[in-house]
Design a protein around this motif. Structure first.
Motif, mmCIF file in Angstrom:
data_model
loop_
_atom_site.group_PDB
_atom_site.id
_atom_site.type_symbol
_atom_site.label_atom_id
_atom_site.label_comp_id
_atom_site.label_asym_id
_atom_site.label_seq_id
_atom_site.Cartn_x
_atom_site.Cartn_y
_atom_site.Cartn_z
ATOM 1 N N ALA A 1 -91.492 26.925 38.696
ATOM 2 C CA ALA A 1 -90.234 26.172 38.713
ATOM 3 C C ALA A 1 -89.049 27.018 38.278
ATOM 4 O O ALA A 1 -87.925 26.837 38.756
ATOM 5 N N ILE A 2 -89.280 27.950 37.333
ATOM 6 C CA ILE A 2 -88.210 28.835 36.852
ATOM 7 C C ILE A 2 -88.728 30.266 36.967
ATOM 8 O O ILE A 2 -89.017 30.922 35.949
ATOM 9 N N PRO A 3 -88.870 30.774 38.178
ATOM 10 C CA PRO A 3 -89.546 32.065 38.387
ATOM 11 C C PRO A 3 -88.854 33.251 37.730
ATOM 12 O O PRO A 3 -89.485 34.276 37.476
ATOM 13 N N ASN A 4 -87.547 33.124 37.473
ATOM 14 C CA ASN A 4 -86.818 34.241 36.866
ATOM 15 C C ASN A 4 -86.967 34.300 35.345
ATOM 16 O O ASN A 4 -86.508 35.249 34.713
ATOM 17 N N ALA A 5 -87.590 33.275 34.753
ATOM 18 C CA ALA A 5 -87.810 33.287 33.305
ATOM 19 C C ALA A 5 -88.894 34.306 32.960
ATOM 20 O O ALA A 5 -89.874 34.467 33.691
ATOM 21 N N ASN A 6 -88.710 34.977 31.849
ATOM 22 C CA ASN A 6 -89.616 36.045 31.421
ATOM 23 C C ASN A 6 -90.797 35.480 30.638
ATOM 24 O O ASN A 6 -90.624 34.969 29.534
ATOM 25 N N PRO A 7 -92.038 35.578 31.182
ATOM 26 C CA PRO A 7 -93.213 35.037 30.474
ATOM 27 C C PRO A 7 -93.445 35.685 29.121
ATOM 28 O O PRO A 7 -94.013 35.060 28.219
ATOM 29 N N ALA A 8 -93.036 36.949 28.963
ATOM 30 C CA ALA A 8 -93.234 37.628 27.680
ATOM 31 C C ALA A 8 -92.455 36.935 26.574
ATOM 32 O O ALA A 8 -92.831 37.033 25.399
ATOM 33 N N ILE A 9 -91.385 36.204 26.949
ATOM 34 C CA ILE A 9 -90.598 35.494 25.939
ATOM 35 C C ILE A 9 -91.244 34.151 25.615
ATOM 36 O O ILE A 9 -91.612 33.887 24.469
ATOM 37 N N TYR A 10 -91.400 33.280 26.647
ATOM 38 C CA TYR A 10 -91.882 31.937 26.333
ATOM 39 C C TYR A 10 -93.369 31.906 25.995
ATOM 40 O O TYR A 10 -93.809 31.083 25.192
ATOM 41 N N LEU A 11 -94.172 32.799 26.572
ATOM 42 C CA LEU A 11 -95.589 32.865 26.208
ATOM 43 C C LEU A 11 -95.786 33.703 24.952
ATOM 44 O O LEU A 11 -96.595 33.369 24.085
#
Length: 312
Positions: free
Chosen positions: A274-284
């Motif tokens: 849904a928000i592909p530009n969000a950085n997984p290293a941040i939220y995960l």
């Protein structure tokens, strides 16, 4: 001392230590399927408790508070995070912290059980209702200022069709509608082996946390502080609400744990599309590398002591 010697905590810490020292990487399928079992058991017990208690005032209050907190926390978090991150990362992280961690919740249940404290299984239903409002809020926050808002209905559908959510919701319904005698025949599966599966799961999760810690390098003290202070803020809000609604110590503790936890399964699974530009290293990285271990090691005992001091 009880908190330190809790077997769930000891196995979790062992997983982190072994993961760091030996770079142990266990297959993701192990944690995935163990997690499915925990969600299934949680949903069945929650549905059974709802059937037994009915929708009494305390149940309705707990469910309503869950929805309110799942909307309020992302909203507050976003206005802080938008000064640190771009809108995509801020919305993804806000939604992650508005949702809940089922594993933190079941660890809190194990903690209350091993310390002989009473609580109501219908609190599992609060876990269910808190999953989705935070996802919707994350989508709203990331799209409300954009001209191309995308197909949010399709994203919402995707959220509901994520396997963990299907298991949790369907098992809650089954637990609510199934005959008590039939459910009692499943006690070995959903009650007797529950703690042992949880212990193995937490060991595996400890190795995953050890792997994720490295992703936090360079993320900044402000984000680390957010990952530590947001659970404390959420737990205090939940404690005030619990005092106002006369919740028991056990139920108040579980509401505080839910409000303090952050999702690393349901929301990230939706956010990645849904928000592909969000950085997984941040939220995960923050939810799994900071907030999850903080809640398991420090948060659960702390929230319980606060509940006992102000309520008990």
């Amino acid at each position: 001392m009880e908190a330190i010697l809790n077997p769930a905590l000891l196995l979790f810490l062992s997983g982190i230590l072994i993961g760091i020292l030996f770079k142990l990487i266990l297959p993701n399928s192990i944690s995935k399927y163990l997690g499915y079992y925990l969600l299934l058991s949680l949903g069945l017990k929650g549905g059974s408790s709802l059937q037994e208690n009915g929708f009494i005032n305390e149940v309705i209050s707990a469910l309503t508070l869950g929805v309110v907190f799942a909307l309020l926390i992302p909203f507050i978090a976003y206005f802080y995070l938008k000064n640190l991150l771009n809108s995509d990362d801020a919305a993804a992280l806000s939604g992650t912290y508005g949702s809940v961690s089922a594993v933190t919740f079941v660890t809190a249940i194990a903690y209350l059980s091993t310390t002989n404290q009473e609580f109501d299984n219908y609190m599992s239903a609060v876990l269910v209702v808190m999953e989705f409002p935070a996802i919707f809020m994350a989508l709203y926050l990331v799209t409300h200022n954009k001209q191309n808002k995308g197909n949010n209905l399709e994203t919402i559908k995707t959220a509901f069709l994520e396997i963990p959510n299907i298991i949790l919701i369907s098992s809650l319904f089954f637990g609510y509608f199934l005959n008590k005698t039939l459910l009692s025949n499943l006690d070995f599966i959903i009650v007797e082996i529950f703690d042992y599966v949880l212990y193995v799961f937490l060991f595996v999760m400890g190795t995953r946390v050890a792997k994720r810690i490295g992703e936090l390098k360079g993320k900044g003290a402000s984000l680390i502080a957010f990952a530590l202070l947001t659970p404390l803020m959420g737990s205090l809000i939940a404690l005030l609400a619990s005092l106002n609604f006369n919740f028991s110590v056990g139920n108040a503790t579980l509401l505080m744990v839910l409000t303090a936890s952050a999702s690393y399964i349901a929301v990230p699974a939706v956010v990645k599309d849904a928000i592909p530009n969000a950085n997984p290293a941040i939220y995960l990285g923050l939810s799994l590398g900071v907030t999850f271990p903080f809640n398991i090691i420090v948060g659960i005992p702390l929230y319980n002591e606060l509940a006992k001091y102000f309520i008990g």
